[in-house]
Scaffold this motif. Structure first.
Motif, PDB file in Angstrom:
ATOM      1  N   TYR A  79       0.833  -1.215   0.000  1.00  0.00           N
ATOM      2  CA  TYR A  79       0.000   0.000   0.000  1.00  0.00           C
ATOM      3  C   TYR A  79       0.862   1.257   0.000  1.00  0.00           C
ATOM      4  O   TYR A  79       0.542   2.239  -0.690  1.00  0.00           O
ATOM      5  N   ASP A  80       1.953   1.247   0.754  1.00  0.00           N
ATOM      6  CA  ASP A  80       2.863   2.397   0.770  1.00  0.00           C
ATOM      7  C   ASP A  80       3.465   2.630  -0.614  1.00  0.00           C
ATOM      8  O   ASP A  80       3.574   3.773  -1.069  1.00  0.00           O
ATOM      9  N   ARG A  81       3.858   1.552  -1.297  1.00  0.00           N
ATOM     10  CA  ARG A  81       4.442   1.685  -2.632  1.00  0.00           C
ATOM     11  C   ARG A  81       3.407   2.239  -3.619  1.00  0.00           C
ATOM     12  O   ARG A  81       3.705   3.111  -4.432  1.00  0.00           O
ATOM     13  N   ILE A  82       2.192   1.734  -3.542  1.00  0.00           N
ATOM     14  CA  ILE A  82       1.133   2.228  -4.424  1.00  0.00           C
ATOM     15  C   ILE A  82       0.873   3.707  -4.160  1.00  0.00           C
ATOM     16  O   ILE A  82       0.725   4.500  -5.093  1.00  0.00           O
ATOM     17  N   ALA A  83       0.831   4.092  -2.893  1.00  0.00           N
ATOM     18  CA  ALA A  83       0.623   5.505  -2.547  1.00  0.00           C
ATOM     19  C   ALA A  83       1.754   6.365  -3.105  1.00  0.00           C
ATOM     20  O   ALA A  83       1.507   7.449  -3.641  1.00  0.00           O
ATOM     21  N   ASP A  84       3.001   5.896  -2.996  1.00  0.00           N
ATOM     22  CA  ASP A  84       4.144   6.635  -3.565  1.00  0.00           C
ATOM     23  C   ASP A  84       3.983   6.795  -5.073  1.00  0.00           C
ATOM     24  O   ASP A  84       4.244   7.874  -5.629  1.00  0.00           O
ATOM     25  N   LEU A 127       1.227   6.759  -6.856  1.00  0.00           N
ATOM     26  CA  LEU A 127       0.124   7.663  -7.174  1.00  0.00           C
ATOM     27  C   LEU A 127       0.489   9.125  -6.923  1.00  0.00           C
ATOM     28  O   LEU A 127       0.046  10.015  -7.652  1.00  0.00           O
ATOM     29  N   ARG A 128       1.307   9.389  -5.917  1.00  0.00           N
ATOM     30  CA  ARG A 128       1.708  10.767  -5.612  1.00  0.00           C
ATOM     31  C   ARG A 128       2.728  11.314  -6.600  1.00  0.00           C
ATOM     32  O   ARG A 128       2.950  12.521  -6.655  1.00  0.00           O
ATOM     33  N   SER A 129       3.363  10.451  -7.360  1.00  0.00           N
ATOM     34  CA  SER A 129       4.428  10.922  -8.241  1.00  0.00           C
ATOM     35  C   SER A 129       4.081  10.777  -9.724  1.00  0.00           C
ATOM     36  O   SER A 129       4.960  10.711 -10.561  1.00  0.00           O
ATOM     37  N   GLN A 130       2.801  10.745 -10.038  1.00  0.00           N
ATOM     38  CA  GLN A 130       2.394  10.644 -11.435  1.00  0.00           C
ATOM     39  C   GLN A 130       2.282  12.022 -12.073  1.00  0.00           C
ATOM     40  O   GLN A 130       1.883  12.990 -11.432  1.00  0.00           O
TER      41      GLN A 130
END
Length: 78
Positions: free
Chosen positions: A28-33, A35-38
Motif C-alpha cells: 500500500y505504501d508503494r502504491i501511494a508513492d 500515485l503521488r508521483s504521477q
C-alpha cells in the motif's frame, strides 16, 4: 504472475504478489508513492505514420535518482 508482470510492464505499472497479510502495508505504501508521483505529459504528434500503426513513446529525464515508467506506445486510432 508472468502475464500480470508483462501487462504491468507494458502499461507502465507494477505488479505486487504479497505472500502474507503483513506484507500488505508495504504494498500500500508503494502504491501511494506511485500515485503521488504521477505526471501527465501531452504532446502533438507530427508523425506521418498511418493512424493504424503503433507509435513508440520514449521519455527521458535527467537525474540519478529518477525513474520513468510509461506505456511503450499507442495506436492513435482515427
Amino acid at each position: 504472475k508472468g502475464v500480470l508482470k508483462s501487462l504491468a510492464r507494458e502499461t507502465g505499472g507494477e505488479a505486487f504478489f504479497p505472500k502474507k497479510v503483513d506484507e500488505l502495508p508495504g504494498v500500500y505504501d508503494r502504491i501511494a508513492d506511485l500515485l503521488r508521483s504521477q505526471y501527465l505529459l501531452w504532446y502533438p504528434s507530427d508523425s506521418s505514420k498511418p493512424v493504424e500503426q503503433f507509435r513508440e513513446i520514449r521519455v527521458q529525464v535527467e537525474g540519478d535518482d529518477l525513474e520513468v515508467k510509461t506505456i511503450r506506445g499507442y495506436y492513435p486510432g482515427k
